[in-house]
Design an enzyme around this catalytic site. Sequence first.
Site, PDB file in Angstrom:
ATOM      1  N   ARG A 142       0.834  -1.202   0.000  1.00  0.00           N
ATOM      2  CA  ARG A 142       0.000   0.000   0.000  1.00  0.00           C
ATOM      3  C   ARG A 142       0.862   1.242   0.000  1.00  0.00           C
ATOM      4  O   ARG A 142       1.806   1.362   0.774  1.00  0.00           O
ATOM      5  CB  ARG A 142      -0.912   0.000   1.234  1.00  0.00           C
ATOM      6  CG  ARG A 142      -1.913   1.149   1.249  1.00  0.00           C
ATOM      7  CD  ARG A 142      -2.856   1.043   2.432  1.00  0.00           C
ATOM      8  NE  ARG A 142      -2.210   1.356   3.696  1.00  0.00           N
ATOM      9  CZ  ARG A 142      -2.865   1.565   4.832  1.00  0.00           C
ATOM     10  NH1 ARG A 142      -4.178   1.433   4.854  1.00  0.00           N
ATOM     11  NH2 ARG A 142      -2.231   1.845   5.944  1.00  0.00           N
ATOM     12  N   THR A 146      -1.242   7.576  -0.569  1.00  0.00           N
ATOM     13  CA  THR A 146      -2.540   7.484  -1.240  1.00  0.00           C
ATOM     14  C   THR A 146      -3.420   6.356  -0.689  1.00  0.00           C
ATOM     15  O   THR A 146      -4.612   6.327  -0.972  1.00  0.00           O
ATOM     16  CB  THR A 146      -2.346   7.244  -2.747  1.00  0.00           C
ATOM     17  OG1 THR A 146      -1.730   5.961  -2.940  1.00  0.00           O
ATOM     18  CG2 THR A 146      -1.451   8.323  -3.355  1.00  0.00           C
ATOM     19  N   ASP A 240       0.914  -3.205  13.649  1.00  0.00           N
ATOM     20  CA  ASP A 240       1.328  -3.862  12.409  1.00  0.00           C
ATOM     21  C   ASP A 240       1.498  -5.360  12.679  1.00  0.00           C
ATOM     22  O   ASP A 240       2.451  -5.763  13.347  1.00  0.00           O
ATOM     23  CB  ASP A 240       2.635  -3.259  11.902  1.00  0.00           C
ATOM     24  CG  ASP A 240       3.005  -3.751  10.511  1.00  0.00           C
ATOM     25  OD1 ASP A 240       3.120  -4.981  10.336  1.00  0.00           O
ATOM     26  OD2 ASP A 240       3.179  -2.919   9.603  1.00  0.00           O
ATOM     27  N   ASP A 243       4.900  -6.967  11.517  1.00  0.00           N
ATOM     28  CA  ASP A 243       6.028  -6.587  12.360  1.00  0.00           C
ATOM     29  C   ASP A 243       6.010  -7.350  13.681  1.00  0.00           C
ATOM     30  O   ASP A 243       7.036  -7.868  14.130  1.00  0.00           O
ATOM     31  CB  ASP A 243       6.012  -5.088  12.627  1.00  0.00           C
ATOM     32  CG  ASP A 243       6.523  -4.280  11.463  1.00  0.00           C
ATOM     33  OD1 ASP A 243       7.046  -4.869  10.497  1.00  0.00           O
ATOM     34  OD2 ASP A 243       6.393  -3.038  11.499  1.00  0.00           O
TER      35      ASP A 243
END
Length: 248
Positions: A142, A146, A240, A243
Site C-alpha cells: 500500500r 494514497t 502492524d 512486524d
Amino acid sequence: MASVPRTNGVQSPALGVGPSYRPEEEKPTATVSKSVPQENVHVLPQTPQLIALLTMIRDKDTQRADFIFYSNRIIRLLVEEGLNHLPVVAHTVTSPVGKDYVGVKFEGKICGVSIMRAGESMEQGLRECCRSVRIGKILIQRNEETSKPKLFYEKLPPDIHNRWVLLLDPMLATGGSAIMAVEVLKGKGVPEEHILFLNLIASPEGIENFAKKVPKVRVITAFVDQGLNEQNYIVPGLGDFGDRYFTL
C-alpha cells in the site's frame, strides 16, 4: 458497563462474555465484534476463548513469542471454520467392526494463497489442517500517501483455476489489497465464488468495500473492529501484524 472508545461516532458493542448458562452478573463485560449486514461475511462466535486470545494479541506489552502463540490459535480457529464452508459430497465408509457409516468428504481440490508478508503467518495453520496443501503467494503493498494498493509479485499453482482458494491476510483495513488479490485470482480463472478470505481483524469500512467489489467471495473473520482512523489504520486494532509476528 465499561466505557468503550468511539471512532466516527460509532460505539463498539460491549457485552457480558461467558457460557449461556452463567448468570449475567457473573459475566465480565468485554468489547465484542460488530455485526455487519453483508451476507457474505461470517464472524466467528464471540466466545470467551476467542475474546481472551484477541485481548492477548491486542496488548502492546505482549511479547513476540506470546503474540505468535495466541495468533496461531486464532488462525487455527479461522482455518477450521473456513473448511466448514467448502462443498462436500456423500461418502460411505465401513468401520473396523464391519458397519457402514454414511458421512461426507470434501469435493474438489483446495489451495492457500497468502497476501505477503503478514498473510504468510497463516500458512502453518492451514498446513496443520490440510496436509500437503499447495500455497501460492501475492505481494501487494500500500502506498502510505494514497493508501492505494500496488501489485509487485505473484506465484500461484498453475492449476489454481480448478481449486477452491483460501486467501490469507490477518488484517482488512480499507480492503484495497484484498480486493486486488481477488482480482489477480479471477484473472487466473478462479471463480469468485470459489474464494474464501480468512482474516483475523477487519474494519467495517473494509468489509463494506470488499463485499461491494467482490460480493461472491465469502469472508471468515474473527472480529469486525471499531473503524479506521485518519491514517486508515484499524482502531483499536493491534498495530502492524507482520512486524509483531515476524520481527519485533
